[in-house]
Scaffold this active site. Structure first.
Site, PDB file in Angstrom:
ATOM      1  N   THR A 120      38.137  50.620  34.795  1.00  0.00           N
ATOM      2  CA  THR A 120      38.646  49.248  34.719  1.00  0.00           C
ATOM      3  C   THR A 120      38.365  48.622  33.363  1.00  0.00           C
ATOM      4  OG1 THR A 120      38.770  47.174  35.953  1.00  0.00           O
ATOM      5  CG2 THR A 120      36.565  48.090  35.578  1.00  0.00           C
ATOM      6  N   ASP A 161      39.998  42.231  42.439  1.00  0.00           N
ATOM      7  CA  ASP A 161      40.921  43.065  41.664  1.00  0.00           C
ATOM      8  C   ASP A 161      40.528  44.537  41.543  1.00  0.00           C
ATOM      9  OD1 ASP A 161      38.760  42.286  40.140  1.00  0.00           O
ATOM     10  OD2 ASP A 161      39.914  41.562  38.440  1.00  0.00           O
ATOM     11  N   GLU A 219      28.973  43.943  35.604  1.00  0.00           N
ATOM     12  CA  GLU A 219      29.331  43.971  34.188  1.00  0.00           C
ATOM     13  C   GLU A 219      28.587  45.081  33.450  1.00  0.00           C
ATOM     14  OE1 GLU A 219      31.705  42.410  32.951  1.00  0.00           O
ATOM     15  OE2 GLU A 219      32.049  40.604  34.143  1.00  0.00           O
TER      16      GLU A 219
END
Length: 950
Positions: free
Chosen positions: A492, A294, A147
């Protein structure tokens, strides 16, 4: 005419040939008008309408951003219901979700380049100065490497990219001297200790001040990480290396990617969700394109675009071929086992896979992108938002929606690739739903439950970083932009990195190692560098013809997914027996169970009991099938039991200045008015009763009559409170938890049970709010005095609430709603009808009654006798490779539920607790321990199911 393009690039050719077409596709900026004519019936959206919607996005962004800056900054995130900042350590822990918070003004950094995309250059300049002056990256705090990389490092690099662009243009940022890049480099060095492993895979967490494995660091003992966590570093780390000329960052990111590639399952070419960072063993062997994996696939393709290294493209194409061979069941994308890819690993999908249609556009595989996107859109039209997870028959599996941007991202890419105005209408729907259901006075609140419309006090940084960026670009024309976005690639997190980095500081040798240990079928690369004349034919019906068969896939059909063996029309081996198809009276099914080592025991009450002994299976493969069958049966049995419980309810504040925009998750009661049968709900002003506990005759009946009574939990039964306020003339009641700091964010809801007596005399609705949600109403009373609420089974949109009433313009604080409200107030009550079409599903709601202890003290321990079978039994089922056991399956088996218009799927409530179920608040144990005392087994079960944190 469609623009011409070079023929497809074959494996091993230099990426330079494909640079320009990849820019067009990767950035989603193919000229819409030159690619595809408007589909009949869709109607091209006028430039004025597009401009209006673009302005609406700007207004919505201003609402969210200004409230963050006013009420939350310098905190990491805004809490939009309580209008304050979320500071880690000062709020109840949300578990892994809080690992994104590092006391570094996360939302502001994440939003930097969004300000420039939205033409807010003055605000950008001010924001950069604040980041340089105020942000500290040397905090003693443990954060997620993943993150922090995509949000903070990516945010700093995206901010630097647009800052130097503005400086070069000569009007803004003339003072800028690379300060954001210096901060990015500092942060990069702080992340590097996480890579101190033999494999090169990073630890999942790092201490910003002390690194990893030091006593002060409080991290470094982890053994596992998710594939996306380790494989989503190359864009930011390579960009940092090439901006600064320091190669170490790109080297570490490449090493991690190389290791994951080496550890792929060689026969299927798939990767699992979780991997051991020391040994490389797959800990979770299911594979999909959603949570946990993903962005690994996304970064392989985009690394090729940005860095021009053929090996990344070859790896992506190899994985993509496996995805389309095993995972893709159009329009579904279902997880499979990496060692047995013909076997589905679960019967539901998570919302993060919504990015995949956009990635397929970049790949050039347009048909399945359109199909999956349309399926997702139908789910959104049913629930207003995409649930965190939903089943193959499109029922809600996890009901939260934290305002994720992935669907908007795919919508943007599909529109830019096809030019079909249908996708502009999709974007318009997203805008309307955000304003109707998520907008609150202090920003936009995440949805706690898409079925009830209740809110969560949460506005993640990615909402500002991505959602508004993609929505604005969807409606913007090239002349609306102050720079050419084709010169950048999106990370992303939608941060912008310039494509010229591909030729800057190329310190990494681009050795193509992929083909050294795998044979690649040349057909895998037919769409490597797509020819738009083939990809986007000049057929006005092209995209529409793909979407049309899916129009009613959610509402009018109940797809169960096609069994792999069914595709062979009876040839080849039979498909494995699924729990949903099992019939205890079917001799063939019983024979299959025997081969899998599963025994069936008939109980006296008519139910059957299943027990697996792996050693009795016919083979190891049969034993594995048996284990999978037992796991499915446990999940199915648990779901069916919990569906008998009452669903959550909604408390919606409809008075000034909320006007229906704040919706609180409420626990139901087993007595009183059933709100699901009274669609209008109960609406009234609230009043605090005396005595506040409601355990004796109400002494202020004049204040309570014809109002909704507020009372405190404790000291008597819930039913007794209800009778007392009903006698005083109240039209409804709300019980507020007396345990300071309790919240539906951190504790499972429960339903209020009766007192063991007949409760038919109670006719008013009763709902329960935890302390945090209850305080929102109490604070509103202190500030505004007259507070009106609506008690209902699910939140109503404001057009329904205020139908036929004069509404002052200041109520509607969005341009879109202001223009449309007159029409909404006079048209058929379609919104209400739509809101009622989906029957409310069940949630993890346990029953509890107020039990007085000796001396009159209240007890907050759930009455074991009032717990449903799901609460009492479902979490206690042991599952092992040796012996597995399922209690009490019905004799008729466990057939898949029939198609209905509603959602009976329970929401598995996210619960972040310590092993002893204590909830921490400022490092103190609160009375929440007693609330959760009887929920240990359920909580542990949910935590096990939610290891793949969304």
């Amino acid at each position: 005419m469609a623009p011409s393009a070079p023929p497809p690039c074959r494996a091993g050719e230099r990426a330079a040939r494909c640079r320009r077409p990849w820019r067009l596709l990767a950035l989603g900026l193919l000229s819409a008008s030159s690619v595809l004519a408007a589909a009949p019936g869709a109607g091209a959206m006028s430039r004025e309408e597009k401009r209006r919607l673009g302005n609406q996005v700007l207004e919505m962004f201003d609402h969210a951003y200004s409230n963050y800056m006013e009420h939350a900054y310098p905190a990491d995130e805004l809490m939009p219901l309580t209008c304050r900042g979320r500071v880690r350590g000062q709020e109840p822990s949300r578990g892994d979700v809080d690992d994104a918070l590092g006391k570094f003004s996360l939302t502001l950094i994440d939003t930097l380049d969004t300000l420039v995309v939205l033409n807010k250059t003055k605000e950008f300049e001010e924001a950069v100065k604040k980041v340089i002056t105020d942000v500290n990256l040397d905090n003693d705090i443990v954060v997620s490497v993943f993150e922090t990389n995509i949000r903070v490092l990516g945010g700093l690099l995206g901010g630097h990219s647009v800052a130097i662009m503005l400086k070069e243009k000569g009007e803004y940022m003339q003072w800028y001297n690379g300060e954001l890049l210096h901060m990015a480099k500092e942060l990069g060095y702080k992340l590097l200790p996480a890579f101190n492993t033999t494999s090169g895979l990073p630890y999942p967490r790092v201490n910003l001040k002390f690194g990893v494995r030091h006593p002060e660091a409080r991290t470094g003992t982890e053994t596992d990480t998710c594939t996306a966590c380790a494989g989503t570093l190359i864009l930011e780390f390579a960009a940092l290396s090439r901006f600064t000329g320091t190669s170490i960052f790109e080297e570490y990111a490449r090493k991690a990617l190389d290791f994951i590639w080496e550890k792929r399952q060689r026969s299927s070419n798939l990767v699992g969700v979780t991997i051991n960072i020391h040994t490389g063993d797959w800990v979770r062997k299911d594979s999909g394109v959603g949570a946990g994996i993903d962005s690994y696939y996304e970064y392989l393709l985009k690394a090729y675009v940005l860095l021009g290294d053929d090996s990344f493209l070859e790896r992506f194409n190899t994985h993509y071929d496996a995805i389309m061979r095993y995972i893709s069941q159009p329009p579904l994308l279902l997880d499979v086992h990496i060692h047995k890819p013909m076997l589905n690993a679960r019967t539901w999908m998570d919302s993060l896979l919504a990015f995949f249609p956009g990635l397929q556009v970049l790949k050039g595989d347009i048909r399945p992108a359109i199909e999956t996107h349309e399926m997702l859109y139908q789910v959104i039209k049913k629930h207003n938002f995409l649930p965190e997870a939903f089943t193959t028959d499109f029922r809600v599996h996890w009901a939260q929606h934290p305002l994720r941007p992935e669907f908007a991202e795919s919508t943007y890419f599909l529109y830019k690739a096809t030019g079909d105005p249908y996708y502009l209408e999709v974007g318009k729907t997203l805008i309307e739903n955000l304003n109707k259901y998520a907008r609150v006075p202090c920003g936009f609140a995440a949805m706690k439950d898409v079925r009830t419309g209740s809110h969560e006090d949460r506005m993640d940084s990615f909402f500002l970083a991505e959602m508004f960026k993609y929505l604005y670009l969807l409606f913007a024309d090239k002349e609306d932009m102050i720079f050419d976005i084709e010169d950048y690639i999106f990370t992303t997190e939608a941060h912008l990195l310039p494509l010229w980095l591909s030729t800057t500081n190329q310190t990494i040798s681009k050795k193509n190692t992929t083909t050294e240990y795998t044979e690649l079928d040349d057909s895998n690369f037919d769409w490597t560098c797509p020819n738009t004349q083939i990809l986007f034919p000049n057929d006005p019906m092209f995209a529409q013809s793909i979407r049309e068969p899916l129009k009613n896939v959610v509402d009018k059909s109940c797809p169960r997914g096609i069994s792999r063996a069914e595709e062979s029309l009876g040839s080849g081996p039979k498909p494995p027996l699924r729990a949903r198809d099992f019939m205890a009276s079917n001799p063939e099914h019983l024979e299959i169970l025997k081969k899998m080592g599963v025994s069936l025991i008939h109980l006296k009450d008519g139910r059957v009991q299943l027990v697996q002994h792996a050693v009795q299976a016919a083979s190891s493969l049969d034993a594995e099938d048996g284990l999978r069958f037992m796991q499915e049966m446990i999940e199915l049995s648990s779901q069916q039991q919990k569906e008998q419980q009452l669903p959550p309810r909604a408390v919606q504040i409809v008075s000034h200045p909320f006007f229906g925009r704040v919706v609180l998750t409420a626990g139901p009661a087993q007595f009183g008015m059933d709100l699901s049968k009274h669609k209008a709900g109960t609406r009234g002003f609230v009043a605090t009763i005396k005595p506040y506990n409601g355990c004796s005759e109400i002494t202020n009946p004049e204040a309570v009559k014809e109002k909704i009574a507020l009372m405190q939990r404790g000291q008597c039964m819930f039913a007794e409170k209800a009778r007392n306020i009903q006698k005083a003339g109240a039209i409804g009641g709300i019980v507020i938890d007396d345990n300071e700091g309790s919240s539906s964010d951190t504790a499972p809801l429960f339903q209020m049970a009766g007192d063991g007596k007949n409760t038919d005399d109670i006719t008013i609705p009763m709902l329960f709010l935890f302390n945090k949600e209850g305080n929102i109403i109490l604070d509103a009373i202190r500030e505004y005095e007259a507070v009106e609420v609506l008690l209902s089974d699910k939140a109503k949109d404001r057009a329904t609430i205020f139908k036929g009433k004069m509404i002052p313009n200041y109520i509607i604080d969005s341009n879109l709603e202001m223009e449309n409200m007159d029409q909404k107030l006079t048209e058929n009550d379609s919104h209400k009808q739509n809101a009622e079409e989906a029957a409310s599903g069940s949630q993890d709601v346990g029953a509890a009654s107020e039990e007085p202890e000796e001396g009159g003290e209240s007890s907050d321990v759930a009455d074991p006798g009032s717990l449903s079978p799901a609460n009492a039994d479902s979490a206690s089922v042991p599952v092992s490779h040796q012996d597995s056991y399922v209690p009490g399956t019905e004799e008729a088996g466990a057939p898949e539920p029939a198609c209905t218009s509603g959602d009976n799927q329970p929401q598995e409530q996210q619960t972040e607790t310590e092993s002893n179920s204590k909830v921490n608040w400022d490092n103190k144990v609160t009375p929440m321990e007693s609330i959760l005392a009887d929920w240990n087994e359920d909580i542990e079960a949910f935590e096990m199911m939610e290891k793949d944190e969304l």
